[in-house]
Design a protein around this motif. Sequence first.
Motif, PDB file in Angstrom:
ATOM      1  N   ILE A  95      36.428  17.353 -41.884  1.00 57.12           N
ATOM      2  CA  ILE A  95      35.261  17.180 -41.023  1.00 57.12           C
ATOM      3  C   ILE A  95      34.227  18.230 -41.433  1.00 57.12           C
ATOM      4  CG2 ILE A  95      36.514  16.192 -39.067  1.00 57.12           C
ATOM      5  CD1 ILE A  95      36.364  18.926 -37.690  1.00 57.12           C
ATOM      6  N   ILE A  96      32.967  17.904 -41.210  1.00 56.86           N
ATOM      7  CA  ILE A  96      31.870  18.828 -41.487  1.00 56.86           C
ATOM      8  C   ILE A  96      31.295  19.282 -40.149  1.00 56.86           C
ATOM      9  CG2 ILE A  96      29.621  19.128 -42.578  1.00 56.86           C
ATOM     10  CD1 ILE A  96      30.381  16.807 -44.463  1.00 56.86           C
ATOM     11  N   VAL A  97      31.251  20.586 -39.940  1.00 54.21           N
ATOM     12  CA  VAL A  97      30.747  21.137 -38.675  1.00 54.21           C
ATOM     13  C   VAL A  97      29.562  22.044 -38.981  1.00 54.21           C
ATOM     14  CG1 VAL A  97      31.335  22.388 -36.565  1.00 54.21           C
ATOM     15  CG2 VAL A  97      33.110  21.100 -37.792  1.00 54.21           C
ATOM     16  N   ASP A  98      28.370  21.571 -38.658  1.00 55.58           N
ATOM     17  CA  ASP A  98      27.152  22.316 -38.977  1.00 55.58           C
ATOM     18  C   ASP A  98      26.019  21.757 -38.127  1.00 55.58           C
ATOM     19  OD1 ASP A  98      24.813  23.454 -40.397  1.00 55.58           O
ATOM     20  OD2 ASP A  98      26.290  23.956 -41.949  1.00 55.58           O
TER      21      ASP A  98
ATOM     22  N   THR B  17      27.767  29.048 -44.958  1.00 57.27           N
ATOM     23  CA  THR B  17      26.800  29.794 -44.159  1.00 57.27           C
ATOM     24  C   THR B  17      25.749  30.454 -45.030  1.00 57.27           C
ATOM     25  OG1 THR B  17      26.569  31.597 -42.543  1.00 57.27           O
ATOM     26  CG2 THR B  17      28.262  31.843 -44.231  1.00 57.27           C
ATOM     27  N   ALA B  18      24.633  30.791 -44.438  1.00 55.55           N
ATOM     28  CA  ALA B  18      23.564  31.500 -45.143  1.00 55.55           C
ATOM     29  C   ALA B  18      23.664  33.008 -44.943  1.00 55.55           C
ATOM     30  CB  ALA B  18      22.203  31.001 -44.645  1.00 55.55           C
ATOM     31  N   TYR B  19      24.698  33.454 -44.227  1.00 58.83           N
ATOM     32  CA  TYR B  19      24.785  34.865 -43.843  1.00 58.83           C
ATOM     33  C   TYR B  19      25.969  35.544 -44.520  1.00 58.83           C
ATOM     34  CZ  TYR B  19      21.473  33.332 -40.325  1.00 58.83           C
ATOM     35  OH  TYR B  19      20.384  32.811 -39.702  1.00 58.83           O
ATOM     36  N   GLN B  20      25.689  36.363 -45.531  1.00 64.35           N
ATOM     37  CA  GLN B  20      26.724  37.012 -46.315  1.00 64.35           C
ATOM     38  C   GLN B  20      27.518  38.035 -45.506  1.00 64.35           C
ATOM     39  OE1 GLN B  20      25.196  38.812 -49.853  1.00 64.35           O
ATOM     40  NE2 GLN B  20      27.200  39.221 -50.723  1.00 64.35           N
TER      41      GLN B  20
ATOM     42  N   MET C  97      26.006  28.720 -35.127  1.00 64.73           N
ATOM     43  CA  MET C  97      25.773  27.436 -34.452  1.00 64.73           C
ATOM     44  C   MET C  97      25.450  27.680 -32.984  1.00 64.73           C
ATOM     45  SD  MET C  97      28.690  24.869 -35.994  1.00 64.73           S
ATOM     46  CE  MET C  97      30.044  25.804 -35.257  1.00 64.73           C
ATOM     47  N   PRO C  98      24.816  26.711 -32.325  1.00 65.95           N
ATOM     48  CA  PRO C  98      24.491  26.881 -30.897  1.00 65.95           C
ATOM     49  C   PRO C  98      25.756  27.016 -30.048  1.00 65.95           C
ATOM     50  CG  PRO C  98      23.302  25.032 -31.872  1.00 65.95           C
ATOM     51  CD  PRO C  98      24.306  25.455 -32.875  1.00 65.95           C
ATOM     52  N   LEU C  99      25.659  27.771 -28.976  1.00 68.94           N
ATOM     53  CA  LEU C  99      26.714  27.930 -27.961  1.00 68.94           C
ATOM     54  C   LEU C  99      27.906  28.731 -28.461  1.00 68.94           C
ATOM     55  CD1 LEU C  99      26.676  24.328 -26.413  1.00 68.94           C
ATOM     56  CD2 LEU C  99      25.408  26.350 -25.674  1.00 68.94           C
ATOM     57  N   ILE C 100      28.646  28.191 -29.425  1.00 73.26           N
ATOM     58  CA  ILE C 100      29.857  28.855 -29.908  1.00 73.26           C
ATOM     59  C   ILE C 100      29.766  28.992 -31.422  1.00 73.26           C
ATOM     60  CG2 ILE C 100      32.377  28.738 -30.064  1.00 73.26           C
ATOM     61  CD1 ILE C 100      32.331  26.927 -27.605  1.00 73.26           C
ATOM     62  N   SER C 101      29.934  30.206 -31.931  1.00 84.26           N
ATOM     63  CA  SER C 101      29.859  30.411 -33.378  1.00 84.26           C
ATOM     64  C   SER C 101      31.099  29.850 -34.060  1.00 84.26           C
ATOM     65  CB  SER C 101      29.742  31.904 -33.701  1.00 84.26           C
ATOM     66  OG  SER C 101      30.991  32.560 -33.493  1.00 84.26           O
ATOM     67  N   GLY C 102      30.981  29.625 -35.358  1.00 89.28           N
ATOM     68  CA  GLY C 102      32.126  29.132 -36.118  1.00 89.28           C
ATOM     69  C   GLY C 102      33.297  30.097 -36.100  1.00 89.28           C
ATOM     70  N   LEU C 103      33.005  31.396 -36.132  1.00 88.53           N
ATOM     71  CA  LEU C 103      34.067  32.399 -36.090  1.00 88.53           C
ATOM     72  C   LEU C 103      34.838  32.341 -34.776  1.00 88.53           C
ATOM     73  CD1 LEU C 103      32.220  35.464 -37.666  1.00 88.53           C
ATOM     74  CD2 LEU C 103      34.029  34.113 -38.734  1.00 88.53           C
ATOM     75  N   THR C 104      34.104  32.266 -33.673  1.00 92.28           N
ATOM     76  CA  THR C 104      34.745  32.193 -32.350  1.00 92.28           C
ATOM     77  C   THR C 104      35.551  30.905 -32.214  1.00 92.28           C
ATOM     78  OG1 THR C 104      32.958  33.486 -31.371  1.00 92.28           O
ATOM     79  CG2 THR C 104      34.327  32.209 -29.864  1.00 92.28           C
ATOM     80  N   PHE C 105      34.991  29.813 -32.688  1.00 93.45           N
ATOM     81  CA  PHE C 105      35.682  28.525 -32.648  1.00 93.45           C
ATOM     82  C   PHE C 105      37.017  28.598 -33.384  1.00 93.45           C
ATOM     83  CE2 PHE C 105      36.272  24.414 -34.960  1.00 93.45           C
ATOM     84  CZ  PHE C 105      36.678  23.662 -33.869  1.00 93.45           C
ATOM     85  N   LEU C 106      37.005  29.149 -34.597  1.00 95.18           N
ATOM     86  CA  LEU C 106      38.230  29.230 -35.392  1.00 95.18           C
ATOM     87  C   LEU C 106      39.261  30.156 -34.742  1.00 95.18           C
ATOM     88  CD1 LEU C 106      39.830  28.491 -37.889  1.00 95.18           C
ATOM     89  CD2 LEU C 106      38.606  30.275 -39.154  1.00 95.18           C
TER      90      LEU C 106
END
Length: 225
Positions: free
Chosen positions: A5-8, A79-82, A57-66
Amino acid sequence: MIHCIIVDDEPIAHEILEEYILRCGRITIVGHARNAVEALALLEKYAIDLIFLDIQMPLISGLTFLKNLERPPAVIFTTAYQEYAIDGFELNAVDYLLKPFSYDRFLKAIDKIKTEKTVTPERSYFFSNNNRSTEKIYHDDILYIEAVGDYMKIHLSDRYLLQRSTLKALEEELPADEFIRVHKSYIVPVKKIIAIKKDTLYLSKSLTIPVSQSYKEQLIQKFRV
């Protein structure tokens, strides 16, 4: 076939990944999500092998989600953020793709994914000798090796061993494709390197090793992907 799945939250990111996935031929897209809530719904509905996961991402970041997934599938961060790279690798991400990334870089990330059909290789090892005992040390258990006077300090996750030797002798004994000398006093496993910043190498967010100028170019070439 790898089911992903693609989550973005950016439509262009979905389009680029779709194009790369179609060219690759080893992956099929099960669904798209714009945020963590939609992603969770897809995970509950389908058997997913891989998530292409944005971080900001809005509401919940990918890091928090994982972090909150009990049994997460393989994850490749996009991501665009190194600055989030170390956090991503500490969550056992397969890879960290910094936008914009090329198709070749995408393929290198895919090649790192282990599927159920992957054959687990036999663990390589060597024997460490000290004055009182001889112990089998598996290469993948080593965090790093440090020269301390006439002894080599072999750091493992929960302890360390002292072996009377030279760093050069130990370097010659270790597999050249798995370990690299980064300093006159340090050898590290290549696969445990998660970041290089100036003259510092990161094995985790809090564990750093100094890099000598004489070894820096060799290290960068080895670590470059």
